[in-house]
Design a protein around this motif. Structure first.
Motif, PDB file in Angstrom:
ATOM      1  N   ALA A  36       5.275 -16.716  85.196  1.00 32.11           N
ATOM      2  CA  ALA A  36       4.326 -16.764  86.308  1.00 32.11           C
ATOM      3  C   ALA A  36       4.099 -15.374  86.894  1.00 32.11           C
ATOM      4  N   SER A  37       5.179 -14.658  87.147  1.00 32.42           N
ATOM      5  CA  SER A  37       5.065 -13.340  87.770  1.00 32.42           C
ATOM      6  C   SER A  37       4.423 -12.314  86.844  1.00 32.42           C
ATOM      7  N   TYR A  38       4.768 -12.349  85.554  1.00 36.21           N
ATOM      8  CA  TYR A  38       4.307 -11.332  84.626  1.00 36.21           C
ATOM      9  C   TYR A  38       2.911 -11.612  84.062  1.00 36.21           C
ATOM     10  N   THR A  39       2.370 -12.799  84.319  1.00 32.56           N
ATOM     11  CA  THR A  39       1.011 -13.103  83.853  1.00 32.56           C
ATOM     12  C   THR A  39       0.019 -13.232  84.999  1.00 32.56           C
ATOM     13  N   GLY A  40       0.505 -13.273  86.240  1.00 33.59           N
ATOM     14  CA  GLY A  40      -0.393 -13.509  87.356  1.00 33.59           C
ATOM     15  C   GLY A  40      -0.869 -14.946  87.408  1.00 33.59           C
ATOM     16  N   ILE A  41      -0.022 -15.874  86.962  1.00 39.59           N
ATOM     17  CA  ILE A  41      -0.329 -17.303  87.052  1.00 39.59           C
ATOM     18  C   ILE A  41       0.677 -17.917  88.018  1.00 39.59           C
ATOM     19  N   PRO A  42       0.372 -17.958  89.307  1.00 39.41           N
ATOM     20  CA  PRO A  42       1.342 -18.506  90.270  1.00 39.41           C
ATOM     21  C   PRO A  42       1.596 -19.983  90.008  1.00 39.41           C
ATOM     22  N   LEU A  43       2.849 -20.373  90.094  1.00 40.33           N
ATOM     23  CA  LEU A  43       3.174 -21.775  89.818  1.00 40.33           C
ATOM     24  C   LEU A  43       2.688 -22.695  90.922  1.00 40.33           C
ATOM     25  N   THR A  44       2.665 -22.199  92.149  1.00 40.04           N
ATOM     26  CA  THR A  44       2.096 -22.965  93.262  1.00 40.04           C
ATOM     27  C   THR A  44       1.096 -22.088  93.991  1.00 40.04           C
ATOM     28  N   HIS A  45       0.120 -22.737  94.593  1.00 39.11           N
ATOM     29  CA  HIS A  45      -0.913 -22.015  95.334  1.00 39.11           C
ATOM     30  C   HIS A  45      -1.570 -23.030  96.256  1.00 39.11           C
ATOM     31  N   ARG A  46      -1.765 -22.677  97.502  1.00 37.01           N
ATOM     32  CA  ARG A  46      -2.271 -23.647  98.466  1.00 37.01           C
ATOM     33  C   ARG A  46      -3.620 -24.246  98.076  1.00 37.01           C
ATOM     34  N   ASP A  47      -4.416 -23.459  97.336  1.00 35.93           N
ATOM     35  CA  ASP A  47      -5.741 -23.945  96.960  1.00 35.93           C
ATOM     36  C   ASP A  47      -5.770 -24.639  95.602  1.00 35.93           C
ATOM     37  N   HIS A  48      -4.677 -24.578  94.852  1.00 31.51           N
ATOM     38  CA  HIS A  48      -4.720 -25.072  93.476  1.00 31.51           C
ATOM     39  C   HIS A  48      -3.573 -26.013  93.094  1.00 31.51           C
ATOM     40  N   ALA A  49      -2.385 -25.799  93.635  1.00 31.92           N
ATOM     41  CA  ALA A  49      -1.237 -26.595  93.180  1.00 31.92           C
ATOM     42  C   ALA A  49      -0.229 -26.778  94.305  1.00 31.92           C
ATOM     43  N   ARG A  50       0.029 -28.027  94.640  1.00 28.30           N
ATOM     44  CA  ARG A  50       0.995 -28.326  95.704  1.00 28.30           C
ATOM     45  C   ARG A  50       2.413 -28.513  95.166  1.00 28.30           C
ATOM     46  N   SER A  51       2.549 -28.645  93.870  1.00 27.22           N
ATOM     47  CA  SER A  51       3.880 -28.859  93.278  1.00 27.22           C
ATOM     48  C   SER A  51       3.887 -28.277  91.874  1.00 27.22           C
ATOM     49  N   VAL A  52       5.084 -28.140  91.333  1.00 32.91           N
ATOM     50  CA  VAL A  52       5.253 -27.636  89.974  1.00 32.91           C
ATOM     51  C   VAL A  52       6.332 -28.455  89.287  1.00 32.91           C
ATOM     52  N   ARG A  53       6.149 -28.671  87.992  1.00 32.35           N
ATOM     53  CA  ARG A  53       7.147 -29.399  87.211  1.00 32.35           C
ATOM     54  C   ARG A  53       7.468 -28.625  85.941  1.00 32.35           C
ATOM     55  N   PHE A  54       8.748 -28.590  85.618  1.00 31.21           N
ATOM     56  CA  PHE A  54       9.195 -28.033  84.351  1.00 31.21           C
ATOM     57  C   PHE A  54       9.474 -29.207  83.418  1.00 31.21           C
ATOM     58  N   VAL A  55       8.830 -29.233  82.264  1.00 34.55           N
ATOM     59  CA  VAL A  55       8.922 -30.356  81.335  1.00 34.55           C
ATOM     60  C   VAL A  55       9.267 -29.822  79.958  1.00 34.55           C
ATOM     61  N   THR A  56      10.145 -30.501  79.250  1.00 29.72           N
ATOM     62  CA  THR A  56      10.425 -30.113  77.876  1.00 29.72           C
ATOM     63  C   THR A  56       9.423 -30.766  76.947  1.00 29.72           C
ATOM     64  N   GLY A  57       8.937 -29.999  75.985  1.00 30.93           N
ATOM     65  CA  GLY A  57       8.000 -30.558  75.014  1.00 30.93           C
ATOM     66  C   GLY A  57       8.691 -31.336  73.934  1.00 30.93           C
ATOM     67  N   CYS A  58      10.013 -31.274  73.927  1.00 30.55           N
ATOM     68  CA  CYS A  58      10.779 -31.941  72.876  1.00 30.55           C
ATOM     69  C   CYS A  58      12.017 -32.570  73.496  1.00 30.55           C
TER      70      CYS A  58
END
Length: 490
Positions: A360-382
């Motif tokens: 998130a920090s190194y790409t400029g993709i914030p995991l949460t943002h008041r205008d876009h995302a109220r929560s975040v989830r970490f999920v395993t693909g496998c």
């Protein structure tokens, strides 16, 4: 050596500071912390200085015996004689006045320091690393004070605050140790054992009560064998395992604690995602054993890793289990800790910056943002035993960011399943390969087209998938490696 370093006891000692501005305040703060009684002389004294020093006593002009004294007057030579000052600090911006004060001090045989003027200094203030009672001073003899401060900053990063507690408790035991171990050689070996063993680790883990008990137990062991002239028998240390999160790959993201434990390990068991730069920071003469696991390619099965950790701790070694990211976020650190607890092996767990946070920090993709995302989830693909995660119906919240770990190999199945479950095919998604490393790459798209884009771009593992509206912020907020060829792919 142009100057000789000494540590001066200043408690209740009178010191005169001539000057009432910012520089005087910095010196006053240092000296008051050392317990000195200060007299400040200046036509105008910054109120912040008074506020700072008034913390030490309730200053009142009616009580001249107060610990700190303020004299708001223009300097006169008689000010040097008001008390038996042990030294004088001159902190004015008047060069001619500074030279006059220096000359007055020399006539009266007083030590003087004219700030930032080395030729007019009988002594130099070092850059200080304070781990009371441990104190480290760094000096460039006035040649390069900024460099001295930079060196101090480097030392600050490798000496934890707990070293002060380590020294304080050891100081309380000095007399008892001296009475039970009469020879210098025996005491030296005892303290080497204590500072490199379980006592110090308990302090670093914040367990002071058990640390004192451990020190007492170690002393009893040493005192019992002292009479037999077999001190060496006590040198065997109890083994311990340190489950350490190495972060996402950038060595600068390591914690101080992780670095300290890595540099004292006897043996290191490391994963595939631990970068060479981080591995190089481990103790040079430690054994380094690769136990990495990749999808469908486990160099050592998890059960065998657990056995290795227990085995080497039982023979008295300090074992580092070095994991990419954080041990407790899809890192199997919990399973390893359970096994260690089952066998009565002491262990510590050191968190690392999980790859999602670094991404998130190194790409400029914030995991949460008041205008876009109220929560975040970490999920395993496998899921366990390689079965794909197909719980798509739980991933449809529109104002949520979802980060898929180990999902690149199942990209098509994940995107198709999400769309079939009701997720908009226009939902932004990104693939981030080698997050935080020099070869980081980012590929952005939507659920509808990311598979086709990846077929062309072929971003390699290790990679994360991040899904949600926050992906749209990448173009505006990206900052890392943006000028490196192939660092970003759209």
């Amino acid at each position: 050596m142009n100057t000789f370093p000494l540590f001066h006891k200043l408690e209740n000692q009178p010191i005169l500071i001539i000057g009432g501005g910012e520089v005087a305040m910095r010196k006053a703060d240092l000296l008051r912390r050392a317990g000195a009684n200060l007299t400040i002389v200046a036509p105008s004294i910054d109120p912040e200085i008074k506020l700072l020093l008034n913390k030490d006593d309730s200053y009142n002009n009616l009580y001249p015996n107060s610990r700190h004294v303020f004299i708001e007057e223009t300097y006169k030579p008689t000010h040097l004689q008001q008390q038996s000052f042990i030294f004088i600090i001159v902190a004015t911006d008047n060069e001619a006045l500074n030279k006059n004060i220096h000359a007055d001090c020399k006539k009266q045989g007083l030590l003087v320091n004219v700030v930032d003027t080395p030729p007019l200094c009988d002594f130099i203030f070092p850059a200080i690393v304070d781990r009371n009672p441990i104190t480290i001073g760094i000096s460039s003899n006035g040649k390069a004070p900024v460099l001295a401060r930079l060196l101090r900053a480097k030392i600050e990063t490798i000496i934890p605050q707990q070293y002060g507690k380590l020294a304080k408790i050891a100081g309380d035991f000095r007399n008892e140790v001296k009475s039970k171990l009469p020879t210098i050689n025996a005491r030296r070996k005892f303290w080497e054992h204590a500072f490199n063993g379980k006592y110090s680790e308990l302090i670093f883990a914040g367990n002071e009560a058990n640390a004192e008990q451990q020190l007492k137990q170690d002393l009893e062991k040493f005192s019992k064998v002292y009479a037999d002239n077999s001190i060496e028998q006590t040198q065997q240390q109890d083994g311990e395992v340190y489950i350490v999160g190495a972060g996402a790959g950038d060595p600068e993201l390591l914690t101080f604690k992780a670095l300290r434990l890595m540099q004292q390990a006897d043996i290191v068991f490391y994963d595939a995602l631990v970068s060479d730069e981080i591995l190089d920071l481990c103790r040079r003469d430690s054994d380094k054993v690769y136990v990495g696991k990749k999808r469908c390619n486990h160099s050592v099965e998890q059960e065998n890793i657990n056995e290795l950790l227990v085995k080497h701790a039982k023979i008295g070694q300090r074992v580092v289990r070095l994991k990419g990211g954080d041990p407790f976020i899809f890192g199997r650190g919990g399973e390893e800790a359970q096994e260690l607890a089952k066998h009565g092996v002491s262990y510590q767990i050191v968190p690392g910056i999980t790859s999602a946070s670094a991404m998130a920090s190194y790409t400029g993709i914030p995991l949460t943002h008041r205008d876009h995302a109220r929560s975040v989830r970490f999920v395993t693909g496998c899921l366990k035993k390689g079965t794909p995660n197909e719980q798509f119906s739980s991933m449809l919240e529109p104002n949520e960011t979802i980060v898929f770990y180990m999902g690149l190999h199942a990209l098509e199945r994940l995107t198709t399943g999400l769309i079939e479950a009701g997720k908009s095919k226009n939902t932004p998604i990104a693939i981030v390969s080698n997050a935080s490393r020099s070869n980081q790459q980012v590929l952005t798209g939507t659920l509808a087209d990311i598979v086709k884009k990846q077929a062309h771009a072929q971003l390699p593992s290790p990679a994360l998938l991040v899904m949600g509206d926050v992906v749209n912020l990448h173009e505006d907020l990206k900052w890392f490696n943006i000028n490196t060829p192939n660092s970003h792919t759209k």
